[in-house]
Design an enzyme around this catalytic site. Structure first.
Site, short mmCIF file in Angstrom:
data_model
loop_
_atom_site.label_atom_id
_atom_site.label_comp_id
_atom_site.label_asym_id
_atom_site.label_seq_id
_atom_site.Cartn_x
_atom_site.Cartn_y
_atom_site.Cartn_z
CB SER A 84 -0.87 -0.03 1.13
OG SER A 84 -0.19 0.29 2.49
CB THR A 187 -1.99 6.00 3.38
OG1 THR A 187 -0.48 6.77 3.26
CG2 THR A 187 -2.69 6.33 4.59
CB THR A 205 -0.66 6.16 0.15
OG1 THR A 205 -1.49 5.10 -0.38
CG2 THR A 205 -1.27 7.43 -0.71
NE ARG A 215 -8.39 7.49 -5.02
CZ ARG A 215 -7.87 7.18 -3.67
NH1 ARG A 215 -6.81 6.77 -3.55
NH2 ARG A 215 -8.72 7.19 -2.63
CB THR A 238 -4.81 5.65 7.34
OG1 THR A 238 -4.66 4.40 6.51
CG2 THR A 238 -5.64 5.08 8.68
N GLY A 239 -7.12 5.43 5.30
CA GLY A 239 -8.53 4.74 4.80
C GLY A 239 -8.77 5.30 3.32
#
Length: 325
Positions: A84, A187, A205, A215, A238-239
């Protein structure tokens, strides 16, 4: 308000000292508060442990919290087991790995790069944007051209062995709507404070797995994936980046702390707002870390499963965050 809140916390700690068999520190944890301690470094997920170690070593070497947060996540950018972060990360739908990163100090200096290809350390490139240009963000081919001009070597553009295996599996179904809880793609965000109270943060990330080409998530966006202010504190996220961008998550947390919220309260409020602004929340994971200028910390996530690493002069430990659901 902040002085009154600090006095209340100190009173709670003092009272807990007189309870048999219970430490003051454990009592503050129960109330969502953290022991004040500086220097202190926080980072997201399991890979935060080795990242914190690298950051702490750099802090001892140079005394710079900025150097520390850069060195910490550079360690993760090189971790071939991590899919990631870094060039070994999972690619977009076209099979191309693109990277995002940001870095910031508490005096407002910041830099970021987005949609970058073939650069091993995007966090260092983000720092170069901060220190060597009049801009905050460079993206795509322009960021790569700047990297070349600064002497960054271009790495061969190919998937890492593990990423290629996963990408080939994904192509069998090629579902065009990645679900972050299933793909577990995240990340590393890091925030730190030195002994004098100076703050800095970093975030890097390879982005959402199998994203549309082009993106960009929250990580390189100052105020979304990262925000730092010496007068208040720092936060990182994060996420699923789209949900974090929509609420300006890290900036929101710092502003809530400015208004007198503890880091824990601020993280919880940010998650609450994210949940109300997001559809299909059962498929979305997002988490926040925060630290204020006193060295108090907070962490909160949408769903269980988010953890973070906390490093001080005496320990470097992994902690499970509480969650909204």
């Amino acid at each position: 308000m902040s002085q009154r809140r600090k006095f209340i916390k100190q009173s709670l700690v003092s009272s807990a000292l007189f309870l048999p068999g219970v430490s003051a520190f454990s009592k503050t944890l129960e109330k969502g508060l953290q022991k004040e301690e500086k220097p202190l470094i926080l980072s997201t997920w399991n890979h935060g442990l080795p990242a914190n170690k690298a950051a702490w070593n750099k802090l001892k070497e140079t005394g710079s919290i900025l150097d520390a947060v850069e060195a910490g996540v550079r360690d993760t950018e090189l971790d071939m087991e991590n899919l990631s972060v870094g060039l070994q990360g999972l690619p977009d739908r076209e099979g191309i790995t693109t990277l995002d990163a940001s870095i910031m100090t508490g005096d407002g200096a910041c830099g970021s790069v987005a949609f970058v290809r073939q650069i091993k350390h995007p966090i260092t490139l983000a720092r170069a944007v901060m220190e060597k240009t009049p801009h905050v963000m460079l993206a795509g081919e322009g960021a790569r051209q700047f990297a070349i001009a600064q002497g960054f070597p271009l790495e061969k553009e190919e998937l890492s062995p593990k990423a290629k295996v996963e990408y080939d599996k994904w192509k069998v179904t090629s579902q065009y709507k990645p679900i972050i809880n299933i793909e577990n793609h995240d990340t590393i965000g890091m925030v730190g404070i030195d002994s004098s109270g100076k703050l800095a943060g970093s975030c890097t990330t390879s982005g959402l797995a199998y994203k549309m080409h082009g993106r960009v998530g929250d990580s390189p966006i100052i105020g979304a994936g990262l925000y730092v202010d010496d007068e208040v504190g720092a936060a990182t996220a994060t996420g699923l980046g789209e949900t974090i961008i929509r609420i300006c998550g890290s900036f929101l947390i710092v502003e809530l702390m400015r208004q007198g919220r503890t880091p824990q309260e601020a993280c919880e409020e940010a998650v609450k707002r994210l949940v109300t602004k997001s559809k299909n929340i059962q498929d979305i994971q997002a988490g926040f870390l925060a630290i204020n200028k006193y060295g108090e910390t907070g962490a909160f996530a949408v769903h269980p499963g988010f953890n973070f690493a906390r490093a001080t002069s005496s320990e470097n430990i992994l902690i499970d965050s509480k969650s909204h659901f």
